[in-house]
Motif scaffolding. Structure first.
Motif, PDB file in Angstrom:
ATOM      1  N   UNK A  36       0.866  -1.182   0.000  1.00 46.96           N
ATOM      2  CA  UNK A  36       0.000   0.000   0.000  1.00 46.96           C
ATOM      3  C   UNK A  36       0.903   1.232   0.000  1.00 46.96           C
ATOM      4  N   UNK A  37       0.542   2.227  -0.830  1.00 44.89           N
ATOM      5  CA  UNK A  37       1.329   3.451  -0.929  1.00 44.89           C
ATOM      6  C   UNK A  37       0.498   4.632  -0.452  1.00 44.89           C
ATOM      7  N   UNK A  38       1.152   5.573   0.203  1.00 48.17           N
ATOM      8  CA  UNK A  38       0.475   6.761   0.707  1.00 48.17           C
ATOM      9  C   UNK A  38       1.374   7.969   0.652  1.00 48.17           C
ATOM     10  N   UNK A  39       0.775   9.138   0.871  1.00 48.13           N
ATOM     11  CA  UNK A  39       1.486  10.413   0.843  1.00 48.13           C
ATOM     12  C   UNK A  39       1.383  11.056   2.217  1.00 48.13           C
ATOM     13  N   UNK A  40       2.443  11.709   2.626  1.00 42.22           N
ATOM     14  CA  UNK A  40       2.474  12.353   3.937  1.00 42.22           C
ATOM     15  C   UNK A  40       1.291  13.309   4.084  1.00 42.22           C
ATOM     16  N   UNK A  41       0.595  13.208   5.216  1.00 47.54           N
ATOM     17  CA  UNK A  41      -0.542  14.086   5.489  1.00 47.54           C
ATOM     18  C   UNK A  41      -1.875  13.537   5.012  1.00 47.54           C
ATOM     19  N   UNK A  42      -1.866  12.534   4.147  1.00 47.89           N
ATOM     20  CA  UNK A  42      -3.103  11.956   3.650  1.00 47.89           C
ATOM     21  C   UNK A  42      -3.441  10.679   4.431  1.00 47.89           C
ATOM     22  N   UNK A  43      -4.460   9.952   3.954  1.00 51.10           N
ATOM     23  CA  UNK A  43      -4.900   8.731   4.631  1.00 51.10           C
ATOM     24  C   UNK A  43      -4.655   7.524   3.737  1.00 51.10           C
ATOM     25  N   UNK A 135      -3.998 -18.488   7.745  1.00 46.03           N
ATOM     26  CA  UNK A 135      -2.784 -17.878   7.233  1.00 46.03           C
ATOM     27  C   UNK A 135      -2.584 -16.496   7.859  1.00 46.03           C
ATOM     28  N   UNK A 136      -1.360 -15.975   7.773  1.00 49.45           N
ATOM     29  CA  UNK A 136      -1.032 -14.668   8.353  1.00 49.45           C
ATOM     30  C   UNK A 136      -0.414 -13.776   7.281  1.00 49.45           C
ATOM     31  N   UNK A 137      -1.247 -13.191   6.412  1.00 47.03           N
ATOM     32  CA  UNK A 137      -0.709 -12.295   5.378  1.00 47.03           C
ATOM     33  C   UNK A 137      -0.247 -10.974   5.978  1.00 47.03           C
ATOM     34  N   UNK A 138       0.519 -10.216   5.217  1.00 45.70           N
ATOM     35  CA  UNK A 138       1.029  -8.928   5.677  1.00 45.70           C
ATOM     36  C   UNK A 138       0.892  -7.881   4.582  1.00 45.70           C
ATOM     37  N   UNK A 139       0.820  -6.625   5.016  1.00 41.93           N
ATOM     38  CA  UNK A 139       0.774  -5.492   4.106  1.00 41.93           C
ATOM     39  C   UNK A 139       1.962  -4.584   4.394  1.00 41.93           C
ATOM     40  N   UNK A 140       2.712  -4.260   3.341  1.00 40.12           N
ATOM     41  CA  UNK A 140       3.831  -3.342   3.481  1.00 40.12           C
ATOM     42  C   UNK A 140       3.375  -1.934   3.106  1.00 40.12           C
ATOM     43  N   UNK A 141       3.486  -0.994   4.056  1.00 35.46           N
ATOM     44  CA  UNK A 141       3.076   0.392   3.816  1.00 35.46           C
ATOM     45  C   UNK A 141       4.301   1.239   3.481  1.00 35.46           C
ATOM     46  N   UNK A 142       4.209   1.980   2.372  1.00 34.69           N
ATOM     47  CA  UNK A 142       5.274   2.893   1.952  1.00 34.69           C
ATOM     48  C   UNK A 142       4.698   4.302   1.843  1.00 34.69           C
ATOM     49  N   UNK A 143       5.202   5.197   2.680  1.00 35.59           N
ATOM     50  CA  UNK A 143       4.746   6.591   2.699  1.00 35.59           C
ATOM     51  C   UNK A 143       5.829   7.466   2.076  1.00 35.59           C
ATOM     52  N   UNK A 144       5.428   8.334   1.133  1.00 38.01           N
ATOM     53  CA  UNK A 144       6.362   9.221   0.455  1.00 38.01           C
ATOM     54  C   UNK A 144       5.901  10.672   0.584  1.00 38.01           C
ATOM     55  N   UNK A 145       6.807  11.596   0.258  1.00 39.37           N
ATOM     56  CA  UNK A 145       6.471  13.018   0.326  1.00 39.37           C
ATOM     57  C   UNK A 145       5.527  13.420  -0.802  1.00 39.37           C
ATOM     58  N   UNK A 146       5.678  12.774  -1.974  1.00 40.69           N
ATOM     59  CA  UNK A 146       4.837  13.062  -3.125  1.00 40.69           C
ATOM     60  C   UNK A 146       4.285  11.755  -3.664  1.00 40.69           C
TER      61      UNK A 146
END
Length: 239
Positions: A36-43, A135-146
């Motif tokens: 999952x990808x996100x931007x700083x300040x957002x949800x 099972x035990x799946x996982x989500x990798x979160x990556x937050x960027x400035x843009x």
């Protein structure tokens, strides 16, 4: 011998008593997004879906855990049983919101006001007794400035600003070179005059053998042969 038969009978009775319990235990299936990808300040919504062979009840529980990108132990950040209980301490305090619907097999959460320090791995564990293993799946979160979309658009725009002018200049140069090649070929293919034809374009003065100038095709001039004829005629008249 009788003692062994007694022990065997006791074990058989125990297995028969436990068998219905084992038959009733199932495996719950859990699904999550791998990244999952996100931007700083957002949800960012962290999706978790599950399916169980048994119908859901008030006994169903959901536990969300988090491990930082730098490493460390998993920390529970939200517990759900009949209602959500988000963590009241730590970096995720007041930033977690329940987005799930247990009846529809949804145990998702929403992480608000994203920060660069939120980068890490999230795990969703759902238990629906007697379905408690799965099972035990996982989500990798990556937050960027843009956002990645903005970066991609910027790269395309900059590339266009550099490529389009270069392409136009190249096209203009190719057109000019092509025109120059055509003119050179046309010049080389122009028929050359023979020495006799060249001599006919000469204009002489009397008793002068050096040509004065070249005449165009539209001019009516006296050629070398004509000059000789006129000179000879003048000599005959003089005699």
């Amino acid at each position: 011998m009788e003692e062994r038969r007694g022990r065997t009978g006791a074990w058989s009775t125990t297995l028969l008593l436990l068998l219905p319990g084992f038959i009733g235990v199932g495996c719950i299936s859990i699904r999550m997004d791998s990244e999952v990808y996100g931007v700083v300040g957002e949800s960012a919504k962290l999706w978790c879906g599950f399916s169980s062979r048994d119908s859901t009840s008030e006994l169903i529980t959901v536990d969300w855990s988090y491990r930082p990108q730098a490493g460390g132990p998993m920390v529970t950040i939200m517990h759900y049983q009949s209602k959500p209980y988000p963590t009241s301490v730590g970096p995720f305090k007041d930033r977690l919101k329940w987005e799930g619907n247990i009846e529809q097999g949804d145990a998702s959460i929403l992480l608000e006001d994203l920060k660069l320090t939120d980068n890490g791995t999230f795990t969703c564990v759902v238990r629906n007794p007697p379905d408690v293993h799965g099972n035990l799946p996982q989500t990798k979160l990556t937050v960027t400035l843009e956002s990645l979309t903005f970066k991609f658009t910027t790269v395309i725009l900059l590339s266009a600003l550099v490529f389009i002018p270069s392409a136009l200049v190249s096209i203009i140069l190719l057109i000019r070179m092509k025109g120059a090649i055509k003119r050179e070929r046309a010049r080389n293919q122009k028929p050359k005059k023979s020495p006799i034809e060249e001599s006919q374009d000469c204009v002489y003065k009397e008793n002068v053998r050096t040509p004065l100038h070249r005449t165009s095709s539209s001019e009516k001039t006296t050629g070398c042969k004509e000059w000789l004829r006129i000179t000879c005629s003048d000599d005959d008249d003089y005699d």
